[in-house]
Design a protein around this motif. Sequence first.
Motif, PDB file in Angstrom:
ATOM      1  N   GLN A 242     -20.883 -49.140  40.950  1.00  0.00           N
ATOM      2  CA  GLN A 242     -19.816 -49.574  40.054  1.00  0.00           C
ATOM      3  C   GLN A 242     -19.652 -48.595  38.879  1.00  0.00           C
ATOM      4  N   GLN A 243     -20.749 -48.192  38.269  1.00  0.00           N
ATOM      5  CA  GLN A 243     -20.692 -47.297  37.111  1.00  0.00           C
ATOM      6  C   GLN A 243     -20.167 -45.911  37.476  1.00  0.00           C
ATOM      7  N   LYS A 244     -20.623 -45.400  38.618  1.00  0.00           N
ATOM      8  CA  LYS A 244     -20.172 -44.071  39.030  1.00  0.00           C
ATOM      9  C   LYS A 244     -18.692 -44.074  39.411  1.00  0.00           C
ATOM     10  N   MET A 245     -18.234 -45.140  40.027  1.00  0.00           N
ATOM     11  CA  MET A 245     -16.815 -45.255  40.361  1.00  0.00           C
ATOM     12  C   MET A 245     -15.974 -45.339  39.089  1.00  0.00           C
ATOM     13  N   LYS A 246     -16.452 -46.119  38.120  1.00  0.00           N
ATOM     14  CA  LYS A 246     -15.720 -46.229  36.853  1.00  0.00           C
ATOM     15  C   LYS A 246     -15.601 -44.862  36.167  1.00  0.00           C
ATOM     16  N   GLN A 247     -16.709 -44.136  36.157  1.00  0.00           N
ATOM     17  CA  GLN A 247     -16.706 -42.817  35.524  1.00  0.00           C
ATOM     18  C   GLN A 247     -15.731 -41.868  36.237  1.00  0.00           C
ATOM     19  N   ALA A 248     -15.789 -41.880  37.564  1.00  0.00           N
ATOM     20  CA  ALA A 248     -14.932 -40.987  38.347  1.00  0.00           C
ATOM     21  C   ALA A 248     -13.457 -41.296  38.123  1.00  0.00           C
ATOM     22  N   LEU A 249     -13.102 -42.575  38.145  1.00  0.00           N
ATOM     23  CA  LEU A 249     -11.696 -42.960  38.002  1.00  0.00           C
ATOM     24  C   LEU A 249     -11.201 -42.823  36.559  1.00  0.00           C
ATOM     25  N   TYR A 250     -12.109 -43.029  35.609  1.00  0.00           N
ATOM     26  CA  TYR A 250     -11.717 -42.855  34.205  1.00  0.00           C
ATOM     27  C   TYR A 250     -11.391 -41.386  33.927  1.00  0.00           C
ATOM     28  N   ARG A 251     -12.172 -40.492  34.539  1.00  0.00           N
ATOM     29  CA  ARG A 251     -11.911 -39.058  34.383  1.00  0.00           C
ATOM     30  C   ARG A 251     -10.581 -38.662  35.020  1.00  0.00           C
ATOM     31  N   LYS A 252     -10.128 -39.451  35.969  1.00  0.00           N
ATOM     32  CA  LYS A 252      -8.838 -39.206  36.607  1.00  0.00           C
ATOM     33  C   LYS A 252      -7.676 -39.736  35.773  1.00  0.00           C
ATOM     34  N   GLY A 253      -7.995 -40.390  34.652  1.00  0.00           N
ATOM     35  CA  GLY A 253      -6.953 -40.802  33.736  1.00  0.00           C
ATOM     36  C   GLY A 253      -6.513 -42.246  33.825  1.00  0.00           C
ATOM     37  N   PHE A 254      -7.221 -43.077  34.602  1.00  0.00           N
ATOM     38  CA  PHE A 254      -6.826 -44.479  34.749  1.00  0.00           C
ATOM     39  C   PHE A 254      -7.471 -45.336  33.653  1.00  0.00           C
ATOM     40  N   SER A 255      -6.771 -46.397  33.263  1.00  0.00           N
ATOM     41  CA  SER A 255      -7.290 -47.294  32.231  1.00  0.00           C
ATOM     42  C   SER A 255      -8.410 -48.147  32.805  1.00  0.00           C
ATOM     43  N   MET A 256      -9.273 -48.673  31.917  1.00  0.00           N
ATOM     44  CA  MET A 256     -10.389 -49.494  32.374  1.00  0.00           C
ATOM     45  C   MET A 256      -9.888 -50.790  33.012  1.00  0.00           C
ATOM     46  N   ASP A 257      -8.794 -51.344  32.490  1.00  0.00           N
ATOM     47  CA  ASP A 257      -8.240 -52.564  33.087  1.00  0.00           C
ATOM     48  C   ASP A 257      -7.843 -52.325  34.535  1.00  0.00           C
ATOM     49  N   LEU A 258      -7.197 -51.200  34.788  1.00  0.00           N
ATOM     50  CA  LEU A 258      -6.762 -50.874  36.146  1.00  0.00           C
ATOM     51  C   LEU A 258      -7.956 -50.576  37.047  1.00  0.00           C
ATOM     52  N   ILE A 259      -8.964 -49.931  36.486  1.00  0.00           N
ATOM     53  CA  ILE A 259     -10.174 -49.636  37.260  1.00  0.00           C
ATOM     54  C   ILE A 259     -10.879 -50.927  37.660  1.00  0.00           C
ATOM     55  N   GLU A 260     -11.006 -51.859  36.706  1.00  0.00           N
ATOM     56  CA  GLU A 260     -11.652 -53.144  37.008  1.00  0.00           C
ATOM     57  C   GLU A 260     -10.883 -53.887  38.097  1.00  0.00           C
ATOM     58  N   ARG A 261      -9.578 -53.818  38.010  1.00  0.00           N
ATOM     59  CA  ARG A 261      -8.754 -54.489  39.017  1.00  0.00           C
ATOM     60  C   ARG A 261      -8.967 -53.861  40.383  1.00  0.00           C
ATOM     61  N   PHE A 262      -9.047 -52.555  40.434  1.00  0.00           N
ATOM     62  CA  PHE A 262      -9.248 -51.867  41.711  1.00  0.00           C
ATOM     63  C   PHE A 262     -10.627 -52.176  42.303  1.00  0.00           C
ATOM     64  N   LEU A 263     -11.660 -52.154  41.448  1.00  0.00           N
ATOM     65  CA  LEU A 263     -13.009 -52.429  41.928  1.00  0.00           C
ATOM     66  C   LEU A 263     -13.123 -53.870  42.437  1.00  0.00           C
ATOM     67  N   ALA A 264     -12.430 -54.780  41.753  1.00  0.00           N
ATOM     68  CA  ALA A 264     -12.422 -56.179  42.207  1.00  0.00           C
ATOM     69  C   ALA A 264     -11.732 -56.274  43.564  1.00  0.00           C
ATOM     70  N   GLU A 265     -10.704 -55.517  43.744  1.00  0.00           N
ATOM     71  CA  GLU A 265      -9.960 -55.487  45.007  1.00  0.00           C
ATOM     72  C   GLU A 265     -10.861 -55.005  46.144  1.00  0.00           C
ATOM     73  N   ILE A 266     -11.657 -53.957  45.854  1.00  0.00           N
ATOM     74  CA  ILE A 266     -12.592 -53.433  46.866  1.00  0.00           C
ATOM     75  C   ILE A 266     -13.641 -54.481  47.220  1.00  0.00           C
ATOM     76  N   GLU A 267     -14.188 -55.103  46.167  1.00  0.00           N
ATOM     77  CA  GLU A 267     -15.243 -56.112  46.369  1.00  0.00           C
ATOM     78  C   GLU A 267     -14.731 -57.279  47.209  1.00  0.00           C
ATOM     79  N   ASN A 268     -13.521 -57.727  46.931  1.00  0.00           N
ATOM     80  CA  ASN A 268     -12.945 -58.870  47.676  1.00  0.00           C
ATOM     81  C   ASN A 268     -12.651 -58.509  49.114  1.00  0.00           C
ATOM     82  N   SER A 269     -12.349 -57.215  49.325  1.00  0.00           N
ATOM     83  CA  SER A 269     -12.033 -56.815  50.704  1.00  0.00           C
ATOM     84  C   SER A 269     -13.285 -56.557  51.526  1.00  0.00           C
TER      85      SER A 269
END
Length: 269
Positions: A242-269
């Motif tokens: 989770q932490q490494k994905m957040k770091q990678a996506l944050y460096r790509k310019g995405f907001s933390m809210d959007l990152i959390e939403r995406f990670l939740a989407e992955i977890e649910n799938s």
Amino acid sequence: MAIITKITTQQKNQDRFNVFMDYGKGEEFAFSVDSDVLIKFQLKKGMELDDFSFLEIQYQDDIRKAYNLAVNYLARRMRSEKEIKDYLVKKEMDEPIIEEVIHKLIAQKYISDEEYALAYVRTQANTTDKGPAVIKMELKEKGIDEKILLHALEEFPLEQQIEKAAKISEKFFQKHAKESIRVQKQKLENVLLRKGYSFEVIAIAMNETEVPKEVDEEMEAIRFQGEKAHRKLSQFDGYEYQQKMKQALYRKGFSMDLIERFLAEIENS
């Protein structure tokens, strides 16, 4: 002194003549000259030449050779004074001869750094994506004086700069739709700076062309980037993943809210 015994036209170049002379040991080839030099010195059979006359003829003929080279070089397109000089230096012409040729070309209005700079700016502004800073640098490399090039750059007004930068921006946003807005802005700014546009023009152009992404479009972009990040980080799990994905996506310019939403989407799938 030597006497001219014969003057003949060269077979491969009808504008040049071979001059034969007798130095006291019979006729021999002495030198060749351009038709203009032949006429200027009124060279003819039976004429006597001393050493000074011979040197002056050769000097004038070298000037004519350099002049013809320069005119042929100019026939292809406009050239700056420095370009002509550099070309003649490559042709191994001496400095005094080059200066004589440049003086003659300027007097005949065959070269003019002012006209050259104006035409160059217009052409670059109308046919390329180059901004004024790049065009200015290129003119400096061509030996154009600072005062002349600043005047010439007035041919590339602010309105036209903004219009061209906006077109570049529009194409850029379309091509990089899979990236976050922040990354797009950073990359586009660098592109426009390299092309020679000022920060002022860049800000206006980006403001005019940028359309804020809808949430669904941002999700599509983060899914695209997230899948790439997931393939690199799939060996991790749990909190570390989770932490490494957040770091990678944050460096790509995405907001933390959007990152959390995406990670939740992955977890649910």
